[in-house]
Design a protein around this motif. Structure first.
Motif, PDB file in Angstrom:
ATOM      1  N   MET A  37     -14.977  19.015  -4.334  1.00  0.00           N
ATOM      2  CA  MET A  37     -15.317  17.828  -4.907  1.00  0.00           C
ATOM      3  C   MET A  37     -15.144  16.379  -4.262  1.00  0.00           C
ATOM      4  O   MET A  37     -15.816  15.669  -3.915  1.00  0.00           O
ATOM      5  N   VAL A  38     -13.755  16.361  -3.886  1.00  0.00           N
ATOM      6  CA  VAL A  38     -13.331  15.294  -2.905  1.00  0.00           C
ATOM      7  C   VAL A  38     -13.962  15.164  -1.764  1.00  0.00           C
ATOM      8  O   VAL A  38     -14.514  14.067  -1.333  1.00  0.00           O
ATOM      9  N   ALA A  39     -14.249  16.375  -1.198  1.00  0.00           N
ATOM     10  CA  ALA A  39     -14.915  16.276   0.237  1.00  0.00           C
ATOM     11  C   ALA A  39     -16.236  15.796   0.167  1.00  0.00           C
ATOM     12  O   ALA A  39     -16.903  15.039   0.753  1.00  0.00           O
ATOM     13  N   ALA A  61     -23.676  17.034  -7.202  1.00  0.00           N
ATOM     14  CA  ALA A  61     -22.823  17.935  -6.930  1.00  0.00           C
ATOM     15  C   ALA A  61     -21.540  17.535  -7.261  1.00  0.00           C
ATOM     16  O   ALA A  61     -20.941  18.692  -7.915  1.00  0.00           O
ATOM     17  N   SER A  62     -20.821  16.620  -7.116  1.00  0.00           N
ATOM     18  CA  SER A  62     -19.528  16.296  -7.573  1.00  0.00           C
ATOM     19  C   SER A  62     -19.350  16.316  -9.083  1.00  0.00           C
ATOM     20  O   SER A  62     -18.456  16.935  -9.536  1.00  0.00           O
ATOM     21  N   ARG A  63     -20.328  15.842  -9.818  1.00  0.00           N
ATOM     22  CA  ARG A  63     -20.101  15.966 -11.143  1.00  0.00           C
ATOM     23  C   ARG A  63     -20.135  17.212 -11.642  1.00  0.00           C
ATOM     24  O   ARG A  63     -19.332  17.581 -12.523  1.00  0.00           O
ATOM     25  N   MET A  66     -16.949  18.940 -10.913  1.00  0.00           N
ATOM     26  CA  MET A  66     -15.621  18.564 -11.460  1.00  0.00           C
ATOM     27  C   MET A  66     -15.710  18.991 -13.200  1.00  0.00           C
ATOM     28  O   MET A  66     -14.791  19.366 -13.880  1.00  0.00           O
ATOM     29  N   ILE A  67     -16.935  19.351 -13.581  1.00  0.00           N
ATOM     30  CA  ILE A  67     -17.112  19.890 -15.232  1.00  0.00           C
ATOM     31  C   ILE A  67     -16.488  21.348 -15.075  1.00  0.00           C
ATOM     32  O   ILE A  67     -15.892  21.577 -15.854  1.00  0.00           O
ATOM     33  N   TRP A  68     -16.876  21.961 -13.894  1.00  0.00           N
ATOM     34  CA  TRP A  68     -16.668  23.492 -13.707  1.00  0.00           C
ATOM     35  C   TRP A  68     -15.082  23.523 -13.803  1.00  0.00           C
ATOM     36  O   TRP A  68     -14.370  24.225 -14.579  1.00  0.00           O
ATOM     37  N   MET A  69     -14.451  22.583 -13.069  1.00  0.00           N
ATOM     38  CA  MET A  69     -12.964  22.426 -12.811  1.00  0.00           C
ATOM     39  C   MET A  69     -12.350  22.157 -14.063  1.00  0.00           C
ATOM     40  O   MET A  69     -11.198  22.826 -14.352  1.00  0.00           O
ATOM     41  N   MET A 139     -30.573  24.785 -13.795  1.00  0.00           N
ATOM     42  CA  MET A 139     -29.438  24.282 -14.481  1.00  0.00           C
ATOM     43  C   MET A 139     -28.432  25.372 -15.063  1.00  0.00           C
ATOM     44  O   MET A 139     -27.258  25.069 -15.719  1.00  0.00           O
ATOM     45  N   TYR A 140     -28.856  26.484 -14.873  1.00  0.00           N
ATOM     46  CA  TYR A 140     -28.102  27.712 -15.465  1.00  0.00           C
ATOM     47  C   TYR A 140     -26.872  27.751 -14.849  1.00  0.00           C
ATOM     48  O   TYR A 140     -25.974  27.903 -15.391  1.00  0.00           O
ATOM     49  N   TYR A 141     -26.697  27.410 -13.339  1.00  0.00           N
ATOM     50  CA  TYR A 141     -25.308  27.599 -12.735  1.00  0.00           C
ATOM     51  C   TYR A 141     -24.353  26.416 -13.288  1.00  0.00           C
ATOM     52  O   TYR A 141     -23.176  26.700 -13.581  1.00  0.00           O
ATOM     53  N   PRO A 142     -24.841  25.298 -13.124  1.00  0.00           N
ATOM     54  CA  PRO A 142     -23.859  24.257 -13.876  1.00  0.00           C
ATOM     55  C   PRO A 142     -23.779  24.470 -15.262  1.00  0.00           C
ATOM     56  O   PRO A 142     -22.478  24.334 -15.784  1.00  0.00           O
ATOM     57  N   LEU A 143     -24.379  25.071 -16.259  1.00  0.00           N
ATOM     58  CA  LEU A 143     -24.284  25.057 -17.480  1.00  0.00           C
ATOM     59  C   LEU A 143     -23.201  26.187 -17.791  1.00  0.00           C
ATOM     60  O   LEU A 143     -22.797  26.511 -18.826  1.00  0.00           O
ATOM     61  N   LEU A 144     -23.384  27.166 -16.835  1.00  0.00           N
ATOM     62  CA  LEU A 144     -22.524  28.287 -16.947  1.00  0.00           C
ATOM     63  C   LEU A 144     -20.963  28.182 -17.228  1.00  0.00           C
ATOM     64  O   LEU A 144     -20.500  29.092 -17.629  1.00  0.00           O
ATOM     65  N   CYS A 145     -20.621  27.100 -16.780  1.00  0.00           N
ATOM     66  CA  CYS A 145     -19.319  26.530 -16.907  1.00  0.00           C
ATOM     67  C   CYS A 145     -18.916  26.690 -18.317  1.00  0.00           C
ATOM     68  O   CYS A 145     -17.437  26.879 -18.568  1.00  0.00           O
ATOM     69  N   ILE A 146     -19.771  26.244 -19.332  1.00  0.00           N
ATOM     70  CA  ILE A 146     -19.442  26.318 -20.830  1.00  0.00           C
ATOM     71  C   ILE A 146     -18.888  27.511 -21.136  1.00  0.00           C
ATOM     72  O   ILE A 146     -17.625  27.714 -21.921  1.00  0.00           O
ATOM     73  N   PRO A 147     -19.913  28.651 -21.125  1.00  0.00           N
ATOM     74  CA  PRO A 147     -19.502  30.078 -21.496  1.00  0.00           C
ATOM     75  C   PRO A 147     -18.108  30.620 -20.872  1.00  0.00           C
ATOM     76  O   PRO A 147     -17.075  31.185 -21.336  1.00  0.00           O
ATOM     77  N   ALA A 148     -17.999  30.270 -19.295  1.00  0.00           N
ATOM     78  CA  ALA A 148     -17.084  30.815 -18.481  1.00  0.00           C
ATOM     79  C   ALA A 148     -15.456  30.016 -18.945  1.00  0.00           C
ATOM     80  O   ALA A 148     -14.645  30.787 -19.204  1.00  0.00           O
ATOM     81  N   GLY A 149     -15.774  28.752 -19.165  1.00  0.00           N
ATOM     82  CA  GLY A 149     -14.555  28.211 -19.480  1.00  0.00           C
ATOM     83  C   GLY A 149     -14.191  28.724 -21.023  1.00  0.00           C
ATOM     84  O   GLY A 149     -12.711  28.716 -21.278  1.00  0.00           O
ATOM     85  N   GLY A 150     -14.981  28.820 -21.825  1.00  0.00           N
ATOM     86  CA  GLY A 150     -14.800  29.210 -23.347  1.00  0.00           C
ATOM     87  C   GLY A 150     -14.006  30.515 -23.190  1.00  0.00           C
ATOM     88  O   GLY A 150     -12.933  30.843 -24.005  1.00  0.00           O
TER      89      GLY A 150
END
Length: 181
Positions: A37-39, A61-63, A66-69, A139-150
């Motif tokens: 994200m920083v890069a 991409a950075s957003r 960050m949400i995944w992180m 948007m599947y890949y960005p939103l997949l962070c929700i179930p993965a984090g849960g």
């Protein structure tokens, strides 16, 4: 900390090792995502101000990174028992009532995480047809962070609940750190 029985200590130590492996993997992934994200942000700033030709994809991409992180980092916070909570009143109760309150709280959080995981997965699957224009991905890949984090957080919370249950008969408050690294 001294645990009364060897069996309880071995169980707690085994659970703690498993939680530690998950924590290290989560931290590794979070550091990679954060560094990326920083890069990306630096590349976007250089492209915009130095080359006068901004990249269209850096902001989104950075957003998403960050949400995944953050959502992967939830499990690390849960493992270290650093969730935001107000213990001012609870620690005034006897240890038995503290344990009951903590158990009820953890069951409620576990229920929320289950709903987050299930509904987040449904939302990600439904978003497979939605394209992110600047990145060209669904948007599947960005939103997949929700179930993965849960899911990661549910696993860490489940481990912490098992440790609390193994410590049920001790005189130590459930609001203290049980095992020091």
């Amino acid at each position: 900390m001294k645990i009364n029985t060897d069996r309880a200590y071995k169980s707690i130590a085994g659970l703690d090792r498993f939680a530690s492996v998950i924590e290290r993997l989560s931290l590794f992934v979070s550091v990679i995502l954060g560094g990326s994200m920083v890069a990306i942000v630096i590349a976007g700033v250089i492209a915009r101000y130095a080359m006068r030709n901004p990249f269209a994809w850096t902001e989104e991409a950075s957003r998403f990174l960050m949400i995944w992180m953050v959502l992967i980092g939830m499990s690390v916070v849960t493992r270290n028992r650093e969730n935001l909570c107000v213990e001012f009143l609870v620690i005034k109760f006897p240890v038995f009532f503290q344990r009951i309150i903590k158990l009820v709280n953890e069951i409620l959080v576990m229920s929320f995480l289950y709903i987050l995981m299930v509904e987040g997965f449904k939302m990600a699957v439904n978003a497979k047809v939605q394209i992110v224009p600047s990145l060209g991905i669904t948007m599947y890949y960005p939103l997949l962070c929700i179930p993965a984090g849960g899911l990661l957080t549910m696993v860490q919370l489940g481990i912490q609940m098992m440790i609390d249950l193994l410590m049920w008969n001790s005189k130590i408050s459930p609001h203290k750190v049980l095992i020091e690294d």
